[in-house]
Design a protein around this motif. Structure first.
Motif, PDB file in Angstrom:
ATOM      1  N   HIS A 115       0.685  -0.901   0.203  1.00  0.00           N
ATOM      2  CA  HIS A 115       0.266   0.347  -0.261  1.00  0.00           C
ATOM      3  C   HIS A 115       0.762   1.242  -0.325  1.00  0.00           C
ATOM      4  CE1 HIS A 115      -3.447  -2.239   0.205  1.00  0.00           C
ATOM      5  NE2 HIS A 115      -2.857  -3.354   1.125  1.00  0.00           N
ATOM      6  N   PHE A 119      -0.739   3.275  -5.316  1.00  0.00           N
ATOM      7  CA  PHE A 119      -2.072   3.768  -6.596  1.00  0.00           C
ATOM      8  C   PHE A 119      -1.365   3.503  -7.955  1.00  0.00           C
ATOM      9  CE2 PHE A 119      -5.030   6.167  -3.620  1.00  0.00           C
ATOM     10  CZ  PHE A 119      -5.915   6.529  -4.938  1.00  0.00           C
ATOM     11  N   ASP A 139      -1.971   4.599  -1.299  1.00  0.00           N
ATOM     12  CA  ASP A 139      -3.139   4.397  -1.911  1.00  0.00           C
ATOM     13  C   ASP A 139      -4.300   4.828  -0.219  1.00  0.00           C
ATOM     14  OD1 ASP A 139      -3.133   2.256   0.021  1.00  0.00           O
ATOM     15  OD2 ASP A 139      -3.257   1.170  -1.317  1.00  0.00           O
ATOM     16  N   THR A 140      -4.034   5.287   0.925  1.00  0.00           N
ATOM     17  CA  THR A 140      -4.433   5.550   1.913  1.00  0.00           C
ATOM     18  C   THR A 140      -3.360   6.113   3.455  1.00  0.00           C
ATOM     19  OG1 THR A 140      -3.642   3.231   2.944  1.00  0.00           O
ATOM     20  CG2 THR A 140      -5.866   4.137   2.418  1.00  0.00           C
ATOM     21  N   LEU A 251      -5.659  -1.360 -10.196  1.00  0.00           N
ATOM     22  CA  LEU A 251      -4.402  -0.224  -8.811  1.00  0.00           C
ATOM     23  C   LEU A 251      -3.567  -1.621  -7.989  1.00  0.00           C
ATOM     24  CD1 LEU A 251      -5.939   3.246  -8.838  1.00  0.00           C
ATOM     25  CD2 LEU A 251      -4.391   2.564 -10.146  1.00  0.00           C
ATOM     26  N   CYS A 257      -7.136   1.667  -2.645  1.00  0.00           N
ATOM     27  CA  CYS A 257      -7.887   2.850  -3.449  1.00  0.00           C
ATOM     28  C   CYS A 257      -8.720   4.233  -3.349  1.00  0.00           C
ATOM     29  CB  CYS A 257      -7.107   2.937  -4.689  1.00  0.00           C
ATOM     30  SG  CYS A 257      -5.696   1.798  -4.878  1.00  0.00           S
ATOM     31  N   ASP A 258      -9.970   3.119  -2.794  1.00  0.00           N
ATOM     32  CA  ASP A 258     -11.200   3.807  -2.839  1.00  0.00           C
ATOM     33  C   ASP A 258     -12.006   3.718  -1.779  1.00  0.00           C
ATOM     34  OD1 ASP A 258     -11.843   3.264  -5.548  1.00  0.00           O
ATOM     35  OD2 ASP A 258     -12.127   0.950  -5.342  1.00  0.00           O
TER      36      ASP A 258
END
Length: 267
Positions: A115, A119, A139-140, A251, A257-258
């Motif tokens: 992570h 992305f 991504d977070t 991704l 990612c969401d």
């Protein structure tokens, strides 16, 4: 010759629990640290336990005393609010590294994550897969903490000569749970093999490595791990018929990612 002593933080967590028996061997003492109490009598003779948090400098100073290497697995393993991620994952990693430096520990292994580069688009680096040392694209907040972990590891190598390996772990469980994990799975036995390779490197350095098995559907490169002697013997494909049908995400970070930033989640 004295026993080798290795500190494992987060020893009661998922990866820590999987690694404890796999890293045990004659001539090696595992010093296990976690906020959850561990019973040394149930874990074997070659084990020492310390109860405490990676955010507690006093606890870490005691934990690092007389240690030959640190495997830092402790921390929050999912997305969470920024304050907790900062305190536990980023400040906690700094506390671990600073305690190791002060105690003269020569080698630290840091559990980073896919992570940190969540992305990145799968396949963007060509058929050999995404290089382990590709620049971060978290991504977070959790991913940011792993990018910060890698940066701190680089700093402590460059400033103090500490040998630092950062493992961008895919998913280390007994078996893969979905299509994405068929690409990023790290078997527990391969995880132990990778840790042993990091523990036995001949010269101090800073390195970022993918923590993945030799999966048929691999989307990341194993070249960096192979350079230090890591050889995967496992492949997630043996579990392919037991995984629910689905599509590989675009991704690398998949669902991470969401999800809303800072939202505690069970992923």
């Amino acid at each position: 010759m004295s026993d080798q002593r290795i500190l494992i933080t987060g020893a009661a967590g998922i990866v820590g629990t999987l690694m404890r028996p796999r890293l045990a061997r004659p001539g090696r003492i595992l010093r296990l640290l976690d906020i959850a109490p561990l019973d040394p009598a149930a874990l074997g003779e070659q084990v020492e336990t310390i109860t405490g948090s990676v955010t507690d400098a006093e606890v870490l100073a005691r934990a690092c005393a007389g240690v030959d290497a640190v495997i830092h697995l402790g921390g929050i393993s999912r997305e969470d609010d920024w304050e907790r991620i900062l305190e536990v994952n980023i400040d906690g990693t700094h506390t671990v590294l600073e305690a190791a430096r002060a105690a003269g520990v020569p080698r630290v292994i840091l559990a980073s994550s896919n992570h940190a580069v969540g992305f990145r688009r799968i396949g963007e680096d060509g058929p050999d897969g995404l290089a382990a040392d590709s620049s971060t694209r978290p991504d977070t907040y959790y991913g940011v903490s792993k990018a910060a972990m890698e940066a701190l590891g680089s700093l402590y190598h460059s400033r103090f000569g500490m040998d630092v390996s950062c493992l961008r772990i895919g998913s280390c469980f007994d078996r893969p749970a979905d299509v994405r994990q068929l690409s990023l799975w790290l078997s527990p036995q391969d995880c132990a093999r990778l840790l042993e390779a990091c523990l036995s490197t001949a010269e101090p350095g800073f390195r970022v490595l993918w923590g993945v098995s030799a999966n048929t559907r691999a989307v990341v490169s194993q070249a960096e791990g192979e350079r230090i002697g890591y050889r995967s013997l496992d492949d997630a494909e043996v579990f392919a018929d037991q995984v629910p049908p689905g599509e590989l995400p675009v991704l690398l970070g998949g669902a991470f990612c969401d999800i809303p930033l800072g939202q505690h989640n069970p992923l």
